[in-house]
Design a protein around this motif. Structure first.
Motif, short mmCIF file in Angstrom:
data_model
loop_
_atom_site.label_atom_id
_atom_site.label_comp_id
_atom_site.label_asym_id
_atom_site.label_seq_id
_atom_site.Cartn_x
_atom_site.Cartn_y
_atom_site.Cartn_z
N GLY A 15 0.79 -1.22 0.00
CA GLY A 15 0.00 0.00 0.00
C GLY A 15 0.83 1.27 0.00
O GLY A 15 0.30 2.36 -0.22
N SER A 17 4.36 3.73 -1.07
CA SER A 17 4.85 4.34 -2.31
C SER A 17 6.36 4.39 -2.34
O SER A 17 7.02 4.49 -1.29
CB SER A 17 4.30 5.77 -2.44
OG SER A 17 2.90 5.78 -2.49
N VAL A 63 -0.64 -2.02 -13.43
CA VAL A 63 -0.16 -0.83 -12.71
C VAL A 63 -0.89 0.44 -13.10
O VAL A 63 -0.64 1.50 -12.51
CB VAL A 63 1.36 -0.64 -12.90
CG1 VAL A 63 2.11 -1.91 -12.57
CG2 VAL A 63 1.70 -0.14 -14.29
N ARG A 66 -1.85 3.56 -10.82
CA ARG A 66 -1.02 3.57 -9.61
C ARG A 66 0.41 4.03 -9.89
O ARG A 66 1.04 4.63 -9.03
CB ARG A 66 -0.98 2.17 -9.00
CG ARG A 66 -2.32 1.63 -8.55
CD ARG A 66 -2.17 0.31 -7.80
NE ARG A 66 -1.66 -0.75 -8.67
CZ ARG A 66 -0.50 -1.38 -8.47
NH1 ARG A 66 0.25 -1.07 -7.43
NH2 ARG A 66 -0.13 -2.34 -9.30
N PHE A 67 0.94 3.73 -11.05
CA PHE A 67 2.31 4.09 -11.40
C PHE A 67 2.31 5.24 -12.40
O PHE A 67 1.42 5.34 -13.24
CB PHE A 67 3.04 2.90 -12.04
CG PHE A 67 3.40 1.78 -11.10
CD1 PHE A 67 2.82 1.66 -9.85
CD2 PHE A 67 4.33 0.83 -11.48
CE1 PHE A 67 3.14 0.62 -8.99
CE2 PHE A 67 4.68 -0.22 -10.65
CZ PHE A 67 4.07 -0.32 -9.40
N THR A 68 3.34 6.08 -12.32
CA THR A 68 3.48 7.19 -13.25
C THR A 68 4.91 7.28 -13.72
O THR A 68 5.83 7.33 -12.89
CB THR A 68 3.07 8.52 -12.60
OG1 THR A 68 1.73 8.43 -12.11
CG2 THR A 68 3.16 9.66 -13.61
N MET A 82 5.62 4.99 -7.92
CA MET A 82 4.82 3.79 -7.67
C MET A 82 4.00 3.98 -6.40
O MET A 82 4.57 4.16 -5.32
CB MET A 82 5.73 2.56 -7.54
CG MET A 82 6.67 2.38 -8.72
SD MET A 82 7.65 0.86 -8.62
CE MET A 82 8.68 1.24 -7.19
N ASN A 83 2.71 3.95 -6.53
CA ASN A 83 1.80 4.08 -5.39
C ASN A 83 0.99 2.80 -5.24
O ASN A 83 0.82 2.04 -6.19
CB ASN A 83 0.85 5.25 -5.60
CG ASN A 83 1.57 6.58 -5.75
OD1 ASN A 83 2.63 6.80 -5.15
ND2 ASN A 83 1.01 7.47 -6.55
N GLY A 84 0.51 2.58 -4.04
CA GLY A 84 -0.32 1.40 -3.80
C GLY A 84 0.39 0.10 -4.12
O GLY A 84 -0.20 -0.82 -4.70
N LYS A 86 1.98 -3.53 -4.19
CA LYS A 86 1.47 -4.83 -3.77
C LYS A 86 2.63 -5.79 -3.55
O LYS A 86 3.70 -5.64 -4.15
CB LYS A 86 0.54 -5.38 -4.86
CG LYS A 86 -0.62 -4.46 -5.21
CD LYS A 86 -1.43 -4.99 -6.36
CE LYS A 86 -2.56 -4.03 -6.73
NZ LYS A 86 -3.37 -4.54 -7.88
#
Length: 121
Positions: A15, A17, A63, A66-68, A82-84, A86
């Protein structure tokens, strides 16, 4: 001689980043296109995100949202936010970058050294 140096990996709870960086050094006129890949034991290297020289981006379905992927031209650095995260995204992440090294259109393409991302429960 162009080199890529990655940073920003580490251990993060599920969860959480992380932001990965990939800094290019050497005689570089411009960063063209670049990608981020990841590789974990027993799995093939997977394309996570890509950005073309025109600024178009593409992400693995897993992704999206959630990812940029981004870059800072002044710093000659590309990023993967990278957010969230797993647990099953634990992997070694690699950048791959194409840069323009001469006004005649000569380019260079290379890989970063990889950085470990570990997502814990």
């Amino acid at each position: 001689q162009v080199q890529l140096m990655q940073s920003g990996g580490g251990v993060v709870q599920a969860g959480g980043s992380l932001r990965l960086s990939c800094a290019a050094s050497g005689h570089i006129l411009r960063i063209n296109e670049f990608e981020w890949y990841r590789e974990s034991p027993g799995k093939q290297r997977e394309l996570v995100a890509a950005r073309t020289r025109n600024g178009e981006t593409d992400y693995a379905d897993s992704v999206k949202g959630r990812f940029t992927i981004s870059k800072d031209d002044a710093k000659k650095t590309v990023y993967l936010q990278m957010n969230g995260l797993k647990r099953d995204e634990t992997a070694v992440y690699y950048c791959a970058v194409e840069v323009l090294i001469d006004l005649d259109g000569t380019t260079w393409y290379g890989w970063g050294q990889g950085t470990q991302v570990t997502v814990s429960s």
